[in-house]
Scaffold this motif. Structure first.
Motif, PDB file in Angstrom:
ATOM      1  N   SER A 180     -49.755  -2.791  68.888  1.00 12.27           N
ATOM      2  CA  SER A 180     -50.615  -3.278  69.970  1.00 12.27           C
ATOM      3  C   SER A 180     -50.427  -4.769  70.220  1.00 12.27           C
ATOM      4  O   SER A 180     -50.654  -5.246  71.339  1.00 12.27           O
ATOM      5  CB  SER A 180     -52.083  -2.996  69.640  1.00 12.27           C
ATOM      6  N   GLU A 181     -49.986  -5.496  69.182  1.00 17.69           N
ATOM      7  CA  GLU A 181     -49.857  -6.943  69.362  1.00 17.69           C
ATOM      8  C   GLU A 181     -48.753  -7.473  68.457  1.00 17.69           C
ATOM      9  O   GLU A 181     -48.632  -7.064  67.307  1.00 17.69           O
ATOM     10  CB  GLU A 181     -51.176  -7.630  69.036  1.00 17.69           C
ATOM     11  N   LEU A 182     -47.954  -8.367  68.988  1.00 17.00           N
ATOM     12  CA  LEU A 182     -46.901  -9.024  68.225  1.00 17.00           C
ATOM     13  C   LEU A 182     -47.059 -10.526  68.383  1.00 17.00           C
ATOM     14  O   LEU A 182     -47.053 -11.052  69.500  1.00 17.00           O
ATOM     15  CB  LEU A 182     -45.513  -8.594  68.732  1.00 17.00           C
ATOM     16  N   ALA A 183     -47.235 -11.217  67.246  1.00 18.54           N
ATOM     17  CA  ALA A 183     -47.391 -12.675  67.271  1.00 18.54           C
ATOM     18  C   ALA A 183     -46.192 -13.314  66.567  1.00 18.54           C
ATOM     19  O   ALA A 183     -45.844 -12.923  65.453  1.00 18.54           O
ATOM     20  CB  ALA A 183     -48.690 -13.082  66.578  1.00 18.54           C
ATOM     21  N   ILE A 184     -45.561 -14.277  67.241  1.00 18.71           N
ATOM     22  CA  ILE A 184     -44.378 -14.948  66.708  1.00 18.71           C
ATOM     23  C   ILE A 184     -44.634 -16.450  66.682  1.00 18.71           C
ATOM     24  O   ILE A 184     -45.075 -17.031  67.682  1.00 18.71           O
ATOM     25  CB  ILE A 184     -43.134 -14.649  67.568  1.00 18.71           C
ATOM     26  N   THR A 185     -44.348 -17.073  65.537  1.00 16.87           N
ATOM     27  CA  THR A 185     -44.531 -18.516  65.395  1.00 16.87           C
ATOM     28  C   THR A 185     -43.280 -19.138  64.802  1.00 16.87           C
ATOM     29  O   THR A 185     -42.814 -18.716  63.730  1.00 16.87           O
ATOM     30  CB  THR A 185     -45.738 -18.823  64.486  1.00 16.87           C
ATOM     31  N   ASP A 186     -42.711 -20.110  65.494  1.00 21.58           N
ATOM     32  CA  ASP A 186     -41.577 -20.908  65.002  1.00 21.58           C
ATOM     33  C   ASP A 186     -40.381 -20.054  64.594  1.00 21.58           C
ATOM     34  O   ASP A 186     -39.735 -20.304  63.570  1.00 21.58           O
ATOM     35  CB  ASP A 186     -42.018 -21.782  63.818  1.00 21.58           C
ATOM     36  N   LEU A 187     -40.090 -19.063  65.388  1.00 23.41           N
ATOM     37  CA  LEU A 187     -38.926 -18.213  65.146  1.00 23.41           C
ATOM     38  C   LEU A 187     -37.882 -18.490  66.215  1.00 23.41           C
ATOM     39  O   LEU A 187     -38.137 -18.280  67.402  1.00 23.41           O
ATOM     40  CB  LEU A 187     -39.314 -16.728  65.151  1.00 23.41           C
ATOM     41  N   GLY A 188     -36.705 -18.935  65.799  1.00 16.83           N
ATOM     42  CA  GLY A 188     -35.671 -19.291  66.767  1.00 16.83           C
ATOM     43  C   GLY A 188     -36.156 -20.439  67.639  1.00 16.83           C
ATOM     44  O   GLY A 188     -36.619 -21.473  67.147  1.00 16.83           O
ATOM     45  N   VAL A 189     -36.079 -20.221  68.949  1.00 19.94           N
ATOM     46  CA  VAL A 189     -36.558 -21.260  69.877  1.00 19.94           C
ATOM     47  C   VAL A 189     -38.004 -21.024  70.288  1.00 19.94           C
ATOM     48  O   VAL A 189     -38.574 -21.820  71.042  1.00 19.94           O
ATOM     49  CB  VAL A 189     -35.659 -21.304  71.137  1.00 19.94           C
ATOM     50  N   ALA A 214     -41.224 -19.806  59.575  1.00 19.58           N
ATOM     51  CA  ALA A 214     -41.432 -18.910  60.718  1.00 19.58           C
ATOM     52  C   ALA A 214     -42.335 -17.772  60.268  1.00 19.58           C
ATOM     53  O   ALA A 214     -42.325 -17.371  59.100  1.00 19.58           O
ATOM     54  CB  ALA A 214     -40.103 -18.378  61.218  1.00 19.58           C
ATOM     55  N   ARG A 215     -43.099 -17.229  61.224  1.00 27.60           N
ATOM     56  CA  ARG A 215     -44.050 -16.185  60.875  1.00 27.60           C
ATOM     57  C   ARG A 215     -44.101 -15.144  61.995  1.00 27.60           C
ATOM     58  O   ARG A 215     -44.129 -15.497  63.182  1.00 27.60           O
ATOM     59  CB  ARG A 215     -45.438 -16.800  60.658  1.00 27.60           C
ATOM     60  N   VAL A 216     -44.087 -13.884  61.595  1.00 24.96           N
ATOM     61  CA  VAL A 216     -44.187 -12.785  62.559  1.00 24.96           C
ATOM     62  C   VAL A 216     -45.311 -11.869  62.098  1.00 24.96           C
ATOM     63  O   VAL A 216     -45.377 -11.493  60.919  1.00 24.96           O
ATOM     64  CB  VAL A 216     -42.872 -11.977  62.652  1.00 24.96           C
ATOM     65  N   GLU A 217     -46.202 -11.512  63.021  1.00 23.69           N
ATOM     66  CA  GLU A 217     -47.299 -10.603  62.701  1.00 23.69           C
ATOM     67  C   GLU A 217     -47.306  -9.459  63.703  1.00 23.69           C
ATOM     68  O   GLU A 217     -47.197  -9.685  64.908  1.00 23.69           O
ATOM     69  CB  GLU A 217     -48.655 -11.319  62.744  1.00 23.69           C
ATOM     70  N   GLY A 218     -47.419  -8.263  63.187  1.00 20.16           N
ATOM     71  CA  GLY A 218     -47.520  -7.087  64.046  1.00 20.16           C
ATOM     72  C   GLY A 218     -48.798  -6.342  63.750  1.00 20.16           C
ATOM     73  O   GLY A 218     -49.140  -6.095  62.592  1.00 20.16           O
ATOM     74  N   ARG A 219     -49.516  -5.982  64.818  1.00 15.82           N
ATOM     75  CA  ARG A 219     -50.772  -5.237  64.658  1.00 15.82           C
ATOM     76  C   ARG A 219     -50.537  -3.810  65.159  1.00 15.82           C
ATOM     77  O   ARG A 219     -50.179  -3.594  66.320  1.00 15.82           O
ATOM     78  CB  ARG A 219     -51.897  -5.918  65.448  1.00 15.82           C
TER      79      ARG A 219
END
Length: 584
Positions: free
Chosen positions: A3-12, A62-67
């Motif tokens: 339902s949700e994908l949050a990306i922080t400081d990954l690649g550009v 870098a951080r990736v979160e998936g809900r």
């Protein structure tokens, strides 16, 4: 689904949150803007390789979160087994507004030093444990999947998935039978190969056991015989010592005086008795003298008896020496003493029984192999029949899909070739044959299909598998989310429109996320995200935002003509949205 994908400081990408649609979500953007980072982020949640170079320049991590929502019950249980907990959707709704429930948060963090950490429902886990759960929820189809599609083993897997749970049950039974048959065959081969060595060992053990049986030693017998031999060999010295002791106790037989200890003790007892008659306090001394006299008398009798037994016995000594020699012969071969010899004999008897049972085991294995081969043939036959039925239907459905993807002359069929020997996956090899043009015979897919044709074949297979061979229930276990990266590689124009249309059909059965550079595909999306980059002269940063209505039409115009403000391009974009049924 996710339902949700949050990306922080990954690649550009500095920071982005994507609220994905349960249907078709597309991600677009200019080349180099970083739209593939969305796929990279999902790959990290799947336990993919973490490259520290993916951390944005200047960031520490870098951080990736998936809900994820709508979790299968068995998957929720596996999350709890890993120590994770499910959360309650605070809004009361899942993705797309459907009824909410429990949701799972999966997090992957990558530091600039290369260290990676994973969390599953709040519990820190390994990347493999994270992948164990996430891989059941997402399937990513990128260039690697297109390469895999060219391999016969992947083609067999797709055919088996299309056949559904019925084939899966038969295949699992076949694999168990195959593994059992292989183990039986391996054991039988080893027994047959070791027949000569086994016969030699049987001879050696039989010879040794016969030697031990002939001697028939008793536990501790060697120790007893050594002591007896020592006594027999020193009988003269022993008689002399015992005689001296007896004389000291009883005195010489012909002596006129009381020179022995017993006679002297008798004198002492008599004197103390006389003393006690007059002096009552000496009564105790008299009693002790009486006890000492009795003890010495008993000792003298025992020493005399022992002396009588100490007679020279050359015959017995000879017997002892012969028996000792026989035992020594055994201890030189089978143990340091008789007890070890007996232990060796016991172990060897067990081993001999095992070896002598080899022929019986060979006969038993041959019988079991015959039954296993018959069972394998029966299961393999059922497997072949199910595959043949699914192959015809899957090929027919895929050809229809390919026709809708502007390949009206495409031909597709699964070739099932019987194997000389049963294999781990069945009695036949599976190969997907393909022909794009009339007049050309179908040939192996990986040899004749272009990149664009492979993309369309792959999409056709996914559409059919998602909708089921009968157009109803999905075939195979599937995934709740399918991610396509470069599914439109090598195509354009009307073919791209049809790809978009088929992705929309696929999204009716499962959540679909597509990274695309074609407006014809993006127009069919239920939700559209754009990755846009900015440059401060030192660092390039990208952000992700959702586009709707006029802004979406502008993005489609840019994708088609490179211009988002041209009236002609905008008109074309609106026409494309209308064609896709999205309004605009």
């Amino acid at each position: 689904m996710i339902s949700e994908l949050a990306i922080t400081d990954l690649g550009v990408i500095d920071s982005a949150v994507l609220e994905l649609h349960p249907g078709l979500t597309v991600v677009t953007g200019e080349t180099g803007a970083g739209k593939t980072m969305v796929v990279t982020g999902l790959g990290l949640l799947l336990g993919g390789r973490a490259d520290r170079a993916a951390v944005r320049v200047g960031a520490e991590r870098a951080r990736v979160e998936g809900r994820f929502t709508a979790l299968p019950p068995q998957l929720a249980e596996r999350v709890r087994e890993h120590g994770g907990e499910l959360e309650q959707d605070p809004t009361g709704e899942g993705a797309g507004g459907e009824e909410g429930g429990e949701e799972l948060l999966v997090t992957r963090q990558l530091s600039a030093t290369g260290r990676t950490r994973c969390w599953l429902g709040g519990a820190q886990v390994t990347a493999n444990q994270c992948a164990d759960v996430a891989a059941e929820l997402i399937a990513i189809h990128g260039q690697s999947e297109q390469v895999r599609l060219q391999r016969p083993d992947r083609q067999r897997e797709l055919l088996d998935a299309a056949a559904g749970p019925g084939l899966a049950e038969v295949l699992e039974a076949y694999r168990r039978c195959y593994a059992r048959r292989r183990a039986l065959q391996q054991e039988l081969t080893e027994l047959r190969d070791q027949a000569l060595a086994r016969a030699r060992e049987i001879d050696l053990l039989t010879f040794g056991l016969d030697e031990v049986s002939a001697v028939d030693p008793r536990p501790g017998e060697d120790v007893e015989l050594a002591a007896e031999a020592s006594r027999l060999q020193a009988v003269d010295e022993l008689r002399y010592s015992a005689g001296r002791a007896l004389v000291a106790l009883a005195g010489e037989e012909d002596a006129l005086d009381a020179s022995g200890a017993l006679a002297l003790t008798q004198l002492a007892r008599k004197a103390l008795a006389e003393l006690a008659a007059t002096d009552p306090q000496a009564a105790g001394l008299a009693e002790r003298a009486t006890e000492a006299e009795a003890l010495l008398a008993d000792l003298a009798v025992d020493v005399s008896a022992h002396l009588d037994r100490l007679e020279a016995d050359p015959a017995r000594l000879e017997q002892v020496m012969q028996r000792t020699a026989a035992l020594t012969a055994l201890t030189r071969k089978y143990g340091r003493d008789v007890d070890e010899v007996l232990a060796w004999a016991e172990a060897s008897a067990r081993r001999l029984g095992e070896l002598q049972g080899g022929d019986a085991r060979i006969a038993q294995l041959e019988d079991e192999l015959t039954r296993a081969a018959a069972e394998l043939a029966e299961l393999g036959g059922r497997l072949s029949a199910l595959r043949a039925g699914a192959a015809a239907t899957l090929a027919e459905r895929c050809v229809a899909e390919l026709a809708a993807l502007a390949m009206p002359h495409a031909r597709l069929r699964f070739e099932l070739t019987p194997l000389e020997e049963p294999g781990p996956h069945g009695l036949e090899s599976v190969q997907l044959l393909f022909s794009a043009n009339p007049g050309s015979d179908p040939a192996p897919l990986g040899r004749v299909a272009s990149g664009g044709e492979l993309s369309r074949v792959r999409l056709a297979l996914e559409v059919v598998l998602a909708s089921g061979l009968d157009g109803g229930a999905p075939a195979g276990p599937g995934r709740s989310t399918l991610v396509f990266d470069e599914v439109d590689a090598g195509v354009g124009g009307r073919v791209a429109v049809e790809i978009g249309r088929r992705l929309a059909v696929l999204a009716e059965h499962t959540q679909v996320v597509v990274v695309t550079h074609l407006a014809q595909v993006a127009a069919f999306a239920d939700r559209h995200f754009v990755v846009a980059k900015s440059d401060d002269g030192q660092v390039t940063t990208s952000g992700v935002h959702r586009v709707e209505d006029a802004e979406r039409a502008g993005e489609l115009a840019r994708m088609m003509a490179g211009l988002d403000s041209s009236d002609t391009a905008l008109a074309h974009a609106r026409e494309l949205l209308a064609l896709a049924g999205q309004g605009g």
